[in-house]
Design a protein around this motif. Structure first.
Motif, PDB file in Angstrom:
ATOM      1  N   ILE A  71      -8.697   9.681 -11.098  1.00  0.00           N
ATOM      2  CA  ILE A  71      -9.038   8.535 -10.269  1.00  0.00           C
ATOM      3  C   ILE A  71      -9.308   9.239  -8.853  1.00  0.00           C
ATOM      4  N   LYS A  72     -10.305   8.831  -8.211  1.00  0.00           N
ATOM      5  CA  LYS A  72     -10.798   9.368  -7.204  1.00  0.00           C
ATOM      6  C   LYS A  72     -10.534   8.366  -5.877  1.00  0.00           C
ATOM      7  N   LEU A  73      -9.765   8.757  -4.937  1.00  0.00           N
ATOM      8  CA  LEU A  73      -9.432   7.881  -3.763  1.00  0.00           C
ATOM      9  C   LEU A  73      -9.950   8.048  -2.582  1.00  0.00           C
ATOM     10  N   VAL A  74      -9.634   7.131  -1.668  1.00  0.00           N
ATOM     11  CA  VAL A  74      -9.976   7.418  -0.034  1.00  0.00           C
ATOM     12  C   VAL A  74      -9.103   6.804   0.533  1.00  0.00           C
ATOM     13  N   ILE A  75      -8.434   7.606   1.476  1.00  0.00           N
ATOM     14  CA  ILE A  75      -7.262   6.931   2.233  1.00  0.00           C
ATOM     15  C   ILE A  75      -7.924   6.008   3.365  1.00  0.00           C
ATOM     16  N   VAL A  76      -7.295   4.889   3.491  1.00  0.00           N
ATOM     17  CA  VAL A  76      -7.745   3.789   4.077  1.00  0.00           C
ATOM     18  C   VAL A  76      -6.977   3.672   5.625  1.00  0.00           C
ATOM     19  N   ASN A  77      -5.833   3.579   5.348  1.00  0.00           N
ATOM     20  CA  ASN A  77      -4.572   3.460   6.109  1.00  0.00           C
ATOM     21  C   ASN A  77      -3.554   4.133   5.883  1.00  0.00           C
ATOM     22  N   ARG A  78      -3.208   5.122   6.804  1.00  0.00           N
ATOM     23  CA  ARG A  78      -1.789   6.026   6.842  1.00  0.00           C
ATOM     24  C   ARG A  78      -0.747   5.579   7.680  1.00  0.00           C
ATOM     25  N   GLU A 126       0.095   8.445  -5.809  1.00  0.00           N
ATOM     26  CA  GLU A 126       0.896   7.614  -7.061  1.00  0.00           C
ATOM     27  C   GLU A 126       0.406   6.204  -6.748  1.00  0.00           C
ATOM     28  N   LEU A 127      -0.030   5.572  -7.638  1.00  0.00           N
ATOM     29  CA  LEU A 127      -0.498   4.167  -7.820  1.00  0.00           C
ATOM     30  C   LEU A 127       0.530   3.389  -8.596  1.00  0.00           C
ATOM     31  N   ALA A 128       1.097   4.169  -9.727  1.00  0.00           N
ATOM     32  CA  ALA A 128       2.341   3.575 -10.613  1.00  0.00           C
ATOM     33  C   ALA A 128       2.963   4.671 -11.137  1.00  0.00           C
ATOM     34  N   PRO A 129       4.271   4.737 -11.489  1.00  0.00           N
ATOM     35  CA  PRO A 129       4.883   5.810 -11.900  1.00  0.00           C
ATOM     36  C   PRO A 129       4.316   6.944 -12.643  1.00  0.00           C
ATOM     37  N   ASN A 130       3.542   6.151 -13.780  1.00  0.00           N
ATOM     38  CA  ASN A 130       2.693   7.102 -14.511  1.00  0.00           C
ATOM     39  C   ASN A 130       1.308   7.261 -14.167  1.00  0.00           C
ATOM     40  N   LEU A 131       0.790   6.904 -13.279  1.00  0.00           N
ATOM     41  CA  LEU A 131      -0.656   7.064 -12.542  1.00  0.00           C
ATOM     42  C   LEU A 131      -0.594   7.516 -11.100  1.00  0.00           C
ATOM     43  N   ALA A 132      -1.556   8.809 -10.937  1.00  0.00           N
ATOM     44  CA  ALA A 132      -1.718   9.070  -9.666  1.00  0.00           C
ATOM     45  C   ALA A 132      -3.505   9.463  -9.571  1.00  0.00           C
ATOM     46  N   GLY A 133      -3.927   9.276  -8.403  1.00  0.00           N
ATOM     47  CA  GLY A 133      -5.161   9.724  -8.027  1.00  0.00           C
ATOM     48  C   GLY A 133      -5.217  10.733  -6.871  1.00  0.00           C
ATOM     49  N   LEU A 134      -6.395  11.334  -6.769  1.00  0.00           N
ATOM     50  CA  LEU A 134      -6.571  12.406  -5.880  1.00  0.00           C
ATOM     51  C   LEU A 134      -7.521  11.789  -4.785  1.00  0.00           C
ATOM     52  N   ALA A 135      -7.003  12.301  -3.324  1.00  0.00           N
ATOM     53  CA  ALA A 135      -7.876  11.604  -2.292  1.00  0.00           C
ATOM     54  C   ALA A 135      -8.001  13.259  -1.318  1.00  0.00           C
ATOM     55  N   GLU A 136      -9.073  13.120  -0.695  1.00  0.00           N
ATOM     56  CA  GLU A 136      -9.522  14.418  -0.101  1.00  0.00           C
ATOM     57  C   GLU A 136      -8.314  14.689   0.861  1.00  0.00           C
ATOM     58  N   GLU A 159     -11.472  -1.547  -5.308  1.00  0.00           N
ATOM     59  CA  GLU A 159     -10.109  -2.276  -4.871  1.00  0.00           C
ATOM     60  C   GLU A 159      -9.416  -1.335  -3.842  1.00  0.00           C
ATOM     61  N   THR A 160      -8.807  -2.019  -3.031  1.00  0.00           N
ATOM     62  CA  THR A 160      -7.865  -1.186  -2.049  1.00  0.00           C
ATOM     63  C   THR A 160      -6.454  -1.683  -2.228  1.00  0.00           C
ATOM     64  N   VAL A 161      -5.683  -0.481  -2.583  1.00  0.00           N
ATOM     65  CA  VAL A 161      -4.085  -0.830  -2.964  1.00  0.00           C
ATOM     66  C   VAL A 161      -3.348   0.020  -2.181  1.00  0.00           C
ATOM     67  N   VAL A 162      -2.099   0.126  -2.344  1.00  0.00           N
ATOM     68  CA  VAL A 162      -1.024   0.688  -1.674  1.00  0.00           C
ATOM     69  C   VAL A 162      -0.553   1.700  -2.612  1.00  0.00           C
ATOM     70  N   GLY A 163      -0.519   3.077  -2.068  1.00  0.00           N
ATOM     71  CA  GLY A 163      -0.041   4.062  -3.093  1.00  0.00           C
ATOM     72  C   GLY A 163       1.096   4.928  -2.219  1.00  0.00           C
ATOM     73  N   PRO A 211       3.940   6.005   2.159  1.00  0.00           N
ATOM     74  CA  PRO A 211       2.893   4.939   1.803  1.00  0.00           C
ATOM     75  C   PRO A 211       1.702   4.955   2.588  1.00  0.00           C
ATOM     76  N   VAL A 212       0.836   4.761   1.711  1.00  0.00           N
ATOM     77  CA  VAL A 212      -0.705   4.692   2.467  1.00  0.00           C
ATOM     78  C   VAL A 212      -1.467   3.636   1.513  1.00  0.00           C
ATOM     79  N   SER A 213      -2.473   3.113   2.302  1.00  0.00           N
ATOM     80  CA  SER A 213      -3.481   2.304   1.480  1.00  0.00           C
ATOM     81  C   SER A 213      -4.572   3.240   1.109  1.00  0.00           C
ATOM     82  N   VAL A 214      -5.201   3.022   0.129  1.00  0.00           N
ATOM     83  CA  VAL A 214      -6.325   3.419  -0.339  1.00  0.00           C
ATOM     84  C   VAL A 214      -7.303   2.706  -1.218  1.00  0.00           C
ATOM     85  N   PHE A 215      -8.703   3.467  -1.222  1.00  0.00           N
ATOM     86  CA  PHE A 215      -9.780   2.425  -1.521  1.00  0.00           C
ATOM     87  C   PHE A 215     -10.191   3.542  -2.847  1.00  0.00           C
ATOM     88  N   ILE A 216     -10.174   2.559  -3.948  1.00  0.00           N
ATOM     89  CA  ILE A 216     -10.369   3.418  -5.408  1.00  0.00           C
ATOM     90  C   ILE A 216     -11.885   3.580  -5.289  1.00  0.00           C
TER      91      ILE A 216
END
Length: 305
Positions: A256-263, A221-231, A204-208, A241-246
């Motif tokens: 959770i490993k993320l890839v930044i799609v749009n900053r 941060e994907l939710a107040p109690n959840l964060a992932g790591l991107a390069e 999925e691609t979501v906003v964080g 705010p950024v959009s990220v690919f999970i």
């Protein structure tokens, strides 16, 4: 049974009749109305049922008579909902109602707040923010502290990243400070790692929201109690705010490993609290997944008080 609500959420006296106010006087009900002035005699002034109503200085707050409450805290009630008990009717007080916020606060403290145990849930309203946390009205204008590190598992730089003045929250009692005042926590109500991760899926691609930029990557941060790591990506700032690919979700490592799609997303982004617990009393809360070596948990035993 008297309900001890935050100011602004109580029983509004502004449209009550004289007979209704007389009934509230007789049964000791807690009402609220908007303070119209703080006069030269250091009393709050109201209007009820077309008559003047006065709240003498020593009745404006618990501790006012002893000097524990500064005048600035009283005069700032002007224009704001203020709770009280009616202590005298116009016929007994020179044509004006007499009111006491002190009595309402003392009853709230004695009959409600002092009886709360660790892990019990309370409804509160954020009244103001400091760098270390948010002060919340837990009933009749009585303040409790919600520390910044208790607002979520995801770390934030400022309480304003998570809550705002006037926002109504459900929190749990964490402990009491050395003066017996409540200390609150919110993060235990916002879901475990697994409960939050179940809302997302790899691919999925979501906003964080960017929460921190480290040498080894960017926590988002994907939710107040959840964060992932991107390069690591140059030029990002906390709160952006950024959009990220999970890329992947790893429960055993709570990663959770993320890839930044749009900053270049427009406008601010704010994640409102999503409650997974809304009633009952917490005794122990475990955020970590069963297979994770990292343990994040809270014990709400009576010893916490």
């Amino acid at each position: 049974m008297v309900e001890y609500t935050p100011e602004g959420k109580g029983r509004d006296a502004r449209r009550m009749t004289e007979s209704q106010l007389a009934e509230a006087f007789a049964d000791g009900s807690i009402l609220e109305s908007t303070a119209l002035a703080y006069d030269r005699e250091r009393q709050l002034v109201f209007e009820l049922a077309g008559r003047p109503a006065r709240m003498p200085h020593d009745e404006c707050a618990a501790g006012a008579a002893e000097g524990a409450v500064r005048d600035v805290a009283l005069l700032t009630r002007v224009g704001r909902p203020t709770c009280f008990r009616v202590t005298a009717l116009p016929g007994e007080a020179g044509g004006a109602y007499l009111l006491s916020r002190r009595l309402a606060q003392e009853a709230c403290q004695r009959d409600y707040l002092d009886a709360l145990l660790p892990g019990e849930l309370v409804t509160c309203v954020v009244t103001h923010l400091e760098s270390f946390g948010a002060f919340c009205d837990v009933g009749c204008g009585i303040s409790a502290l919600l520390p910044i590190d208790c607002m979520s598992v995801s770390r934030i730089q400022s309480p304003a990243d998570r809550v705002g003045v006037g926002q109504q929250l459900t929190c749990a009692v964490k402990s009491r400070d050395d003066r017996g005042r409540l200390v609150l926590t919110l993060r235990e109500l916002l879901g475990t790692w697994q409960e939050n991760a179940d809302r997302f899926h790899a691919g999925e691609t979501v906003v964080g929201l960017v929460r921190s930029v480290e040498s080894y990557g960017v926590f988002i941060e994907l939710a107040p109690n959840l964060a992932g790591l991107a390069e690591r990506c140059e030029g990002l700032r906390p709160g952006q705010p950024v959009s990220v690919f999970i890329k992947s979700i790893l429960p055993e490592k709570m990663k959770i490993k993320l890839v930044i799609v749009n900053r270049e997303l427009a406008g601010p982004l704010f994640f409102a609290p999503r409650y997974f617990i809304t009633e009952g009393r917490l005794e122990r809360w475990v955020y970590s997944t069963p297979g994770s070596k990292k343990r994040i948990e809270t014990d709400f035993g009576p010893a916490a008080l």
